[in-house]
Design a protein around this motif. Sequence first.
Motif, PDB file in Angstrom:
ATOM      1  N   GLY A 155     -16.170  12.080  11.430  1.00  0.00           N
ATOM      2  CA  GLY A 155     -17.515  11.946  10.874  1.00  0.00           C
ATOM      3  C   GLY A 155     -17.843  10.517  10.474  1.00  0.00           C
ATOM      4  N   ASN A 172     -18.977   7.731   7.066  1.00  0.00           N
ATOM      5  CA  ASN A 172     -18.881   7.517   5.622  1.00  0.00           C
ATOM      6  C   ASN A 172     -20.286   7.467   5.021  1.00  0.00           C
ATOM      7  OD1 ASN A 172     -19.918   4.896   5.990  1.00  0.00           O
ATOM      8  ND2 ASN A 172     -17.914   3.912   5.789  1.00  0.00           N
ATOM      9  N   GLU A 173     -20.368   7.150   3.741  1.00  0.00           N
ATOM     10  CA  GLU A 173     -21.665   7.148   3.041  1.00  0.00           C
ATOM     11  C   GLU A 173     -22.619   6.065   3.547  1.00  0.00           C
ATOM     12  OE1 GLU A 173     -18.641   4.773   0.753  1.00  0.00           O
ATOM     13  OE2 GLU A 173     -18.676   6.763   1.635  1.00  0.00           O
ATOM     14  N   THR A 183     -28.220  12.102  11.015  1.00  0.00           N
ATOM     15  CA  THR A 183     -28.003  12.683   9.689  1.00  0.00           C
ATOM     16  C   THR A 183     -26.631  13.341   9.609  1.00  0.00           C
ATOM     17  OG1 THR A 183     -28.903  14.848  10.268  1.00  0.00           O
ATOM     18  CG2 THR A 183     -30.485  13.165   9.484  1.00  0.00           C
ATOM     19  N   LYS A 184     -26.158  13.537   8.394  1.00  0.00           N
ATOM     20  CA  LYS A 184     -24.877  14.246   8.181  1.00  0.00           C
ATOM     21  C   LYS A 184     -24.946  15.632   8.807  1.00  0.00           C
ATOM     22  CE  LYS A 184     -22.119  11.907   5.167  1.00  0.00           C
ATOM     23  NZ  LYS A 184     -20.695  11.687   5.279  1.00  0.00           N
ATOM     24  N   SER A 185     -26.096  16.282   8.677  1.00  0.00           N
ATOM     25  CA  SER A 185     -26.282  17.622   9.234  1.00  0.00           C
ATOM     26  C   SER A 185     -26.133  17.605  10.759  1.00  0.00           C
ATOM     27  CB  SER A 185     -27.660  18.150   8.826  1.00  0.00           C
ATOM     28  OG  SER A 185     -28.036  19.225   9.602  1.00  0.00           O
ATOM     29  N   ASN A 243     -22.480  17.018  11.516  1.00  0.00           N
ATOM     30  CA  ASN A 243     -21.701  18.234  11.240  1.00  0.00           C
ATOM     31  C   ASN A 243     -21.831  19.230  12.384  1.00  0.00           C
ATOM     32  OD1 ASN A 243     -20.665  17.360   8.807  1.00  0.00           O
ATOM     33  ND2 ASN A 243     -22.293  18.293   7.596  1.00  0.00           N
TER      34      ASN A 243
END
Length: 156
Positions: free
Chosen positions: A106, A108-109, A126-128, A131
Amino acid sequence: MNSIENAIGELCKIILPIPEESYLGNPHSSIAICTLSSMNLLKKISNSELLNHISIAGRLLSENKGIDSIIKYLNQNKKVKTLIVCGKEVWGHKAGHSLIKLHENGINEHGRIIHSISPDPFLTSTKSEINYFQNEINLVNIINETNLETIKKYVN
């Protein structure tokens, strides 16, 4: 990116124009192929019967915008469940390596692909979206494979 990097990027587009190339295949297929920098392999796939068995074939040249494009495509085309990464790695950018590391680790921030060795592995996805890529897409890593017959075996 800073202004020097932007200027270099624009200059490269003029000196070394690389078309945005992807080829749509069977919209019902759950398989996509990424040929990294192997444009000849991409052309072979586009002109073969293999295109009837895959959703899309495309290339990946950068560890940032290119990967963002793949993530967006996969999130918008939920039928695709397998991404085969083959072809020769992009010298300097290591886009294939970054794609594999993104799937494994993935971001990082700050949007940086964790454990990537690429020079600029920062994404806007996006993180979504990431994921979804990590959890719903089966990534088949056969980087450096350029033999069409071998790649066909992974599709079958």
